[in-house]
Design an enzyme around this catalytic site. Sequence first.
Site: not given
Length: 605
Positions: A216, A220, A299, A327, A467
């Site tokens: 990754k 982020e 996401d 999530e 975000w």
Amino acid sequence: MGYSEYDMWLQGGEGLPPEPCFAAGPSLPPEGFRLTQDAEGFRIESADEAGRMYGSYALQACLKLGKQPDGSVSAPAVPERILNHWDNLTGEVERGYSGKSLFFKDGELYYDPGRIKDYARLLSSAGINRVCLNNVNVTPLSARLITDKLPDLAELAAIFRPFHIKLIIAVDFGSPVLLGGLPTADPLDDRVIGWWAQAADRVYEAIPDLAGFLVKADSEFRDGPAAMGRTQADGANVLARAVKPHGGKIWWRCFVYNCEQDWRDTKTDRPKAAYDHFFPLDGSFDANVTLQIKHGPSDFQVREPNSPLLGAMKHTAQAMELQITQEYTGQQIDLYALAVQWEEILSAAVSGTRTMRSLIGEEIGAMAAVANTGNDANWTGHTLAQANLYAFGRLAWDPSLTAKEILSDWIGLTFGTEPALREPLLGMMLSSRGTYEKYTTPLGLCWMVNVHHHYGPSPEGYEFSKWGTYHRADHKAVGVDRTANGTGYIQQYHPFLQALYEDADRCPEELLLYFHRLSYDFKLKSGKTLLQHIYDTHFEGVEDVTDFMKTWESLKPLLPESAYAPVAVRLARQLENAKEWRDVINTYFFRKTGIPDSKGRHIYR
Ligand code: GCU
């Protein structure tokens, strides 16, 4: 082999049934098998050891489900069926809802070898053959997996190996600085190239069959090549060249976007990011790099379109990434059978003639998913969430399966095939995704969740944050205009889909507010206004959960207490959650619009 012999193997077997039933099937595909039955008993044909193992599991499933082997060849659609754990070396699991890590604790590898063996068997029985044990957000502690923790990791790899599961390690792109003490991690710097090559040599000496590294980067707050003025391909290729001599691969995630957006900025549109970053680089990644692309452009939301990047690059290996851990989908408190959503994802068109499913095994050569398991006794916290892990493995093997087939098998294998139990439970699980959607994500309107932990409603929690996740509701309208007149996001799709999505009257209604900004009195096909639809679905969501509770209660006599009680507790929590969503969201839109519910139900002021 007769049933009694088979039963003995089921009780204490080591993964493979007794020898006599195997036969060589040299013409069968890798990992594939053919299951037949004749007067002498069952026969498993396979070309390799893995096929023999998968065939054994399939036979076991047939016997438990009371099915006859049909003699057809079963082989996986993709050679890599990957599970990504988001476990940290501290023992915490990022977005984990099933206890702590199965592998790590207090900075060390810490596990029960017997349990890991069970786990390896569990995963392989679902068809999974690659596992990354550590989080893509690689902490400085976890980064050391490729240095001083290697001997311990090699021992873990040895437990997975007999089950034909290869490990992957998530690495920090900044490792040459963090671990190697170099002044830079620039992928074009000779010292960095040398450092990665040596690191790979060391890793492969310890674990010669390691599948590769997962990265990754530039995402982020993770290190990445962009910070050094290099491309994503430069970054991926330096790692790819380091593992290549060992037959290794790199899985490079495409979750790259600006996570420090200003909400006042209406030009930047987060769903566009992956395509914008990666599509222009098609053809510049080494052959042993696979781009790992989340199924949707946002996401892992309850409802979003498929990512336009999937299948768009014709010269780059791609993997689709799903999220099994719940999530945004109920956190293993609320019931949510992901197989239903995944079937929809696979069934969705990518052009006028092809569906996403048809890309699996072609443009999309691997399937990956974020794990939902931890050290809870039942592995997944919510017992029924076990079905999600199982469903991922089954779909990665055979994307043509329906949610109904998979869930029906899971219920049969877990609780038995008694129709009085199976049918109502199947009905409940099949409708669970739609129910969760009703109270959380009307018409594709995402991100109304509580910030950070993502459970429960907070309609403006992300509205003024950095975000890039906005719905911009005001007193007249809601949603982001992603048409050609708006952010232009829809233009990333195939022309067939562009035409469909651009037109609010043709756009699939469940995605209306993902693509369009619409006034509250916009008329849906049902004849209802958009606002009334929002009110209705939120009331219905609560009713659905009440029905789940009744169904579950009616099944009590047919279920083991160990399964009944904990799920009943979770359903009660789900009801509270659904009520909270109903009241917060309905009040939110009532306050914005001043328009009452046409059915006169109570909406708090
Ligand atoms: C989501 C999730 C993070 C995770 C990230 C990722 O944003 O909330 O916890 O790290 O996805 O996929 O990398």
